[in-house]
Design an enzyme around this catalytic site. Structure first.
Site, PDB file in Angstrom:
ATOM      1  N   SER A  84      10.785  -2.481  29.303  1.00 52.41           N
ATOM      2  CA  SER A  84      10.981  -1.453  28.289  1.00 52.41           C
ATOM      3  C   SER A  84      12.179  -0.579  28.654  1.00 52.41           C
ATOM      4  O   SER A  84      13.283  -1.093  28.803  1.00 52.41           O
ATOM      5  CB  SER A  84       9.686  -0.642  28.135  1.00 52.41           C
ATOM      6  OG  SER A  84       9.731   0.196  27.011  1.00 52.41           O
ATOM      7  N   ASP A  94       4.651  -7.808  20.578  1.00 54.13           N
ATOM      8  CA  ASP A  94       5.334  -6.571  20.979  1.00 54.13           C
ATOM      9  C   ASP A  94       5.969  -5.932  19.753  1.00 54.13           C
ATOM     10  O   ASP A  94       6.997  -6.395  19.255  1.00 54.13           O
ATOM     11  CB  ASP A  94       6.402  -6.871  22.036  1.00 54.13           C
ATOM     12  CG  ASP A  94       6.981  -5.599  22.656  1.00 54.13           C
ATOM     13  OD1 ASP A  94       6.860  -4.530  22.031  1.00 54.13           O
ATOM     14  OD2 ASP A  94       7.566  -5.694  23.749  1.00 54.13           O
ATOM     15  N   HIS A 116       3.254  -5.035  24.283  1.00 58.06           N
ATOM     16  CA  HIS A 116       4.345  -4.387  25.014  1.00 58.06           C
ATOM     17  C   HIS A 116       3.873  -4.071  26.430  1.00 58.06           C
ATOM     18  O   HIS A 116       3.144  -3.109  26.660  1.00 58.06           O
ATOM     19  CB  HIS A 116       4.772  -3.113  24.294  1.00 58.06           C
ATOM     20  CG  HIS A 116       6.002  -2.478  24.867  1.00 58.06           C
ATOM     21  ND1 HIS A 116       7.249  -3.063  24.788  1.00 58.06           N
ATOM     22  CD2 HIS A 116       6.179  -1.302  25.529  1.00 58.06           C
ATOM     23  CE1 HIS A 116       8.138  -2.283  25.364  1.00 58.06           C
ATOM     24  NE2 HIS A 116       7.505  -1.206  25.827  1.00 58.06           N
TER      25      HIS A 116
END
Length: 351
Positions: free
Chosen positions: A50, A137, A171
């Site tokens: 991320s 995600d 995610h």
């Protein structure tokens, strides 16, 4: 050592005062020094999830003369946000603002090099890049990772890229057996998918590795402040980082590899304890393959960085993606310290 300091301050009778001072001393981080180790300078790599994935791309590009590979989980192209938070949110995570102009970012990378702000992008041509994007995600859309693939293909060549994009992962970083349900997007953003993302990244970057084993080495907590050019609070960095030192690397007799692992938003120690630096999956591979793993940490700032993300859109300033960026510089100082770079350490101390 802490108990001794408390007894020296207040004696043995005032238990309430001892408890207060004990808490203060722990908060000040009476932790070990970041060690100098025997590191093979040709075996330094980086990965992240991320915001840590975006930061890993930044670090790989900026210091490509010293970094030989990268693992990117749910990240995006170099300087994708162009210093704009709305671009970060709606073009580099979601795609509401349209497509990412990858050729423009490649030209911008060359421009950074011409100004001496990043290393020569030609250094990237032989590097190995591992990429992971889950089909579930919805935080960093898979299309954004596709743009990153295009960016890297033009710089390192498609044969050096491995892109895993067919798993129904939310995610988070996928692990073999730890964390939340694979398809979910939820704290600690470590997902139990029956898939070893960290291990796959390390194997792609370094080539054939020995099977992972129990992480019996030393996990060392160290103060990050000596490596920052500004106060930690001013650059949204946490008070401590961690480094995993495999057993064979502790004495200095073995030349070891170095991997820098960058957590994502809301993944610092004050948010998820040790779920990243113990359970993301790196240390078991590190122990059996003599890979030192450095875990720097950022933290939240309620004004400029409420979710505790690495700076990949410019919440500090426009220097964020290059060598002058405060967080980039702090990580680099940690790296060079661990590598026992005597010339650099002398310069660092002198400054």
């Amino acid at each position: 050592a802490i108990s001794f300091k408390v007894r020296k301050l207040v004696g043995n009778k005032n238990k309430k005062m001892k408890s207060i001072i004990f808490a203060i001393l722990v908060g000040l981080c009476l932790c070990a020094d970041l060690p100098h180790l025997n590191i093979d300078a040709s075996k330094v790599s980086v990965s992240g999830l991320s915001s840590g994935g975006f930061m890993a791309v930044q670090y790989h590009v900026a210091f490509s003369d010293e970094v030989m590979g990268a693992g990117i989980f749910a990240g995006g192209p170099y300087d994708c946000a162009q210093g704009q938070v709305w671009t970060a949110l709606y073009k580099c995570m979601q795609t509401y603002m349209g497509s990412v102009d990858v050729p423009s970012l490649e030209r911008e990378t060359s421009n950074y090099f011409s100004r001496g702000l990043v290393d020569d992008p030609a250094n990237l041509k032989d590097d190995k890049v591992y990429m992971f994007s889950g089909t579930n995600d919805n935080t960093v859309k898979q299309k954004v990772m596709d743009y990153l693939e295009t960016y890297y293909k033009d710089l390192v060549g498609s044969g050096n890229i491995k892109y895993k994009k067919d798993m129904a992962c939310g995610h988070g970083i996928p692990t073999m057996n730890y964390g939340t349900s694979c398809s979910m997007t939820a704290s600690p953003y470590v997902n139990n998918c029956g898939y070893d993302g960290a291990g796959e990244a390390l194997k792609w970057i370094y080539g054939t590795l020995s099977a992972k084993t129990t992480a019996n080495g030393n996990m060392i907590e160290f103060a990050q402040s000596p490596f920052a050019s500004e106060s930690l609070s001013s650059i949204s960095m946490y008070r401590v980082g961690h480094i995993y030192v495999p057993t064979a690397c502790a004495g200095g007799a073995t030349a070891c590899k170095l991997h820098i692992s960058l957590h994502g938003c809301e993944q610092s120690q004050d948010k998820i304890q040790d779920d990243w630096y113990v359970h993301a999956g790196y240390n078991e591979w590190a122990e059996s393959n003599n890979i030192v793993v450095l875990y720097p940490q950022v933290t939240s700032d309620m004004i400029k960085n409420p979710k505790g993300c690495w700076d990949w859109w410019g919440y500090l300033n426009r220097d964020y993606p290059d060598k002058k960026g405060a967080q980039m510089d702090a990580i680099y100082n940690m790296m060079k310290h661990v590598m026992s770079d005597s010339a650099y350490i002398a310069q660092f101390i002198h400054e």
